[in-house]
Scaffold this motif. Sequence first.
Motif, PDB file in Angstrom:
ATOM      1  N   GLY A 155     -40.640  14.142 -18.433  1.00 52.17           N
ATOM      2  CA  GLY A 155     -40.853  15.346 -19.211  1.00 52.17           C
ATOM      3  C   GLY A 155     -40.362  15.310 -20.648  1.00 52.17           C
ATOM      4  O   GLY A 155     -39.999  16.346 -21.209  1.00 52.17           O
ATOM      5  N   ILE A 156     -40.371  14.128 -21.267  1.00 52.83           N
ATOM      6  CA  ILE A 156     -39.915  14.066 -22.654  1.00 52.83           C
ATOM      7  C   ILE A 156     -40.828  14.901 -23.543  1.00 52.83           C
ATOM      8  O   ILE A 156     -42.045  14.804 -23.474  1.00 52.83           O
ATOM      9  N   THR A 157     -40.239  15.716 -24.379  1.00 56.35           N
ATOM     10  CA  THR A 157     -41.013  16.487 -25.352  1.00 56.35           C
ATOM     11  C   THR A 157     -40.727  15.927 -26.739  1.00 56.35           C
ATOM     12  O   THR A 157     -41.391  15.023 -27.193  1.00 56.35           O
ATOM     13  N   THR A 158     -39.704  16.441 -27.402  1.00 57.90           N
ATOM     14  CA  THR A 158     -39.423  15.961 -28.748  1.00 57.90           C
ATOM     15  C   THR A 158     -38.390  14.841 -28.752  1.00 57.90           C
ATOM     16  O   THR A 158     -37.538  14.745 -27.869  1.00 57.90           O
ATOM     17  N   MET A 159     -38.521  13.985 -29.752  1.00 60.86           N
ATOM     18  CA  MET A 159     -37.526  12.954 -30.046  1.00 60.86           C
ATOM     19  C   MET A 159     -37.105  13.149 -31.489  1.00 60.86           C
ATOM     20  O   MET A 159     -37.925  13.543 -32.331  1.00 60.86           O
ATOM     21  N   ALA A 160     -35.856  12.866 -31.770  1.00 61.23           N
ATOM     22  CA  ALA A 160     -35.373  13.167 -33.117  1.00 61.23           C
ATOM     23  C   ALA A 160     -34.230  12.241 -33.506  1.00 61.23           C
ATOM     24  O   ALA A 160     -33.617  11.574 -32.666  1.00 61.23           O
ATOM     25  N   TRP A 161     -33.977  12.224 -34.814  1.00 57.64           N
ATOM     26  CA  TRP A 161     -32.808  11.559 -35.372  1.00 57.64           C
ATOM     27  C   TRP A 161     -32.006  12.606 -36.164  1.00 57.64           C
ATOM     28  O   TRP A 161     -32.576  13.383 -36.940  1.00 57.64           O
ATOM     29  N   VAL A 197     -23.340   8.531 -39.830  1.00 56.62           N
ATOM     30  CA  VAL A 197     -23.614   8.076 -38.466  1.00 56.62           C
ATOM     31  C   VAL A 197     -24.907   8.737 -38.007  1.00 56.62           C
ATOM     32  O   VAL A 197     -25.046   9.960 -38.084  1.00 56.62           O
ATOM     33  N   TYR A 198     -25.831   7.916 -37.553  1.00 57.88           N
ATOM     34  CA  TYR A 198     -27.142   8.400 -37.128  1.00 57.88           C
ATOM     35  C   TYR A 198     -27.199   8.451 -35.603  1.00 57.88           C
ATOM     36  O   TYR A 198     -26.862   7.474 -34.922  1.00 57.88           O
ATOM     37  N   PHE A 199     -27.629   9.597 -35.094  1.00 55.65           N
ATOM     38  CA  PHE A 199     -27.704   9.837 -33.657  1.00 55.65           C
ATOM     39  C   PHE A 199     -29.154  10.098 -33.257  1.00 55.65           C
ATOM     40  O   PHE A 199     -29.833  10.906 -33.896  1.00 55.65           O
ATOM     41  N   CYS A 200     -29.590   9.473 -32.192  1.00 50.62           N
ATOM     42  CA  CYS A 200     -30.914   9.822 -31.678  1.00 50.62           C
ATOM     43  C   CYS A 200     -30.766  10.889 -30.603  1.00 50.62           C
ATOM     44  O   CYS A 200     -29.720  11.015 -29.955  1.00 50.62           O
ATOM     45  N   ASN A 201     -31.817  11.638 -30.430  1.00 48.93           N
ATOM     46  CA  ASN A 201     -31.842  12.746 -29.484  1.00 48.93           C
ATOM     47  C   ASN A 201     -33.201  12.775 -28.785  1.00 48.93           C
ATOM     48  O   ASN A 201     -34.227  12.676 -29.454  1.00 48.93           O
TER      49      ASN A 201
END
Length: 125
Positions: free
Chosen positions: A30-36, A92-96
Motif C-alpha cells: 500500500g505504498i502511496t507517497t515517497m519523500a525526502w 541530514v537527508y531522511f527518506c520517508n
Amino acid sequence: QVQLVESGGGRVQAGGSLRLSCAASRSIRGITTMAWHRQAPGQERELVARITEGGATNYADSVKGRFTISRDNVVNTVYLQMNSLKPEDTGVYFCNIHSSVVVNVEGAKVERDYWGQGTQVTVSS
C-alpha cells in the motif's frame, strides 16, 4: 520490521552533484507517497521533495530546478538526484515512505510512515 536503507550521501563542493537512494528492506504493502526531508544543524526537518504513487512531484522552492525525485515501485526504492548543490543544502537527508492499507470491508485504513536513519550531505563552498 521494515527498515529503510539510505545511501549516496557524502561531501561535495558547491556546484557538484549527488544521488541519494533509499530502499526498503522488504516489500511494503500500500505504498502511496515517497519523500525526502532534510534537517540542517539547529533547524527543523523540512520537506525537500515528494512523489505520489502516480508520479506527481512537488519540491521545496529552494531546490526547484536542481533536484529530481524518482521512484521504482518494483523494488520499493526512492531516489533524489541533486545537482548544482549549494552550501545551504548541507544537512541530514531522511527518506520517508507512507503506506495506506484497507483492513476491513468497511474501508477502514491503517496509515503508516516509515523513515530512514538519515544520510549526511555536506556541501563546501
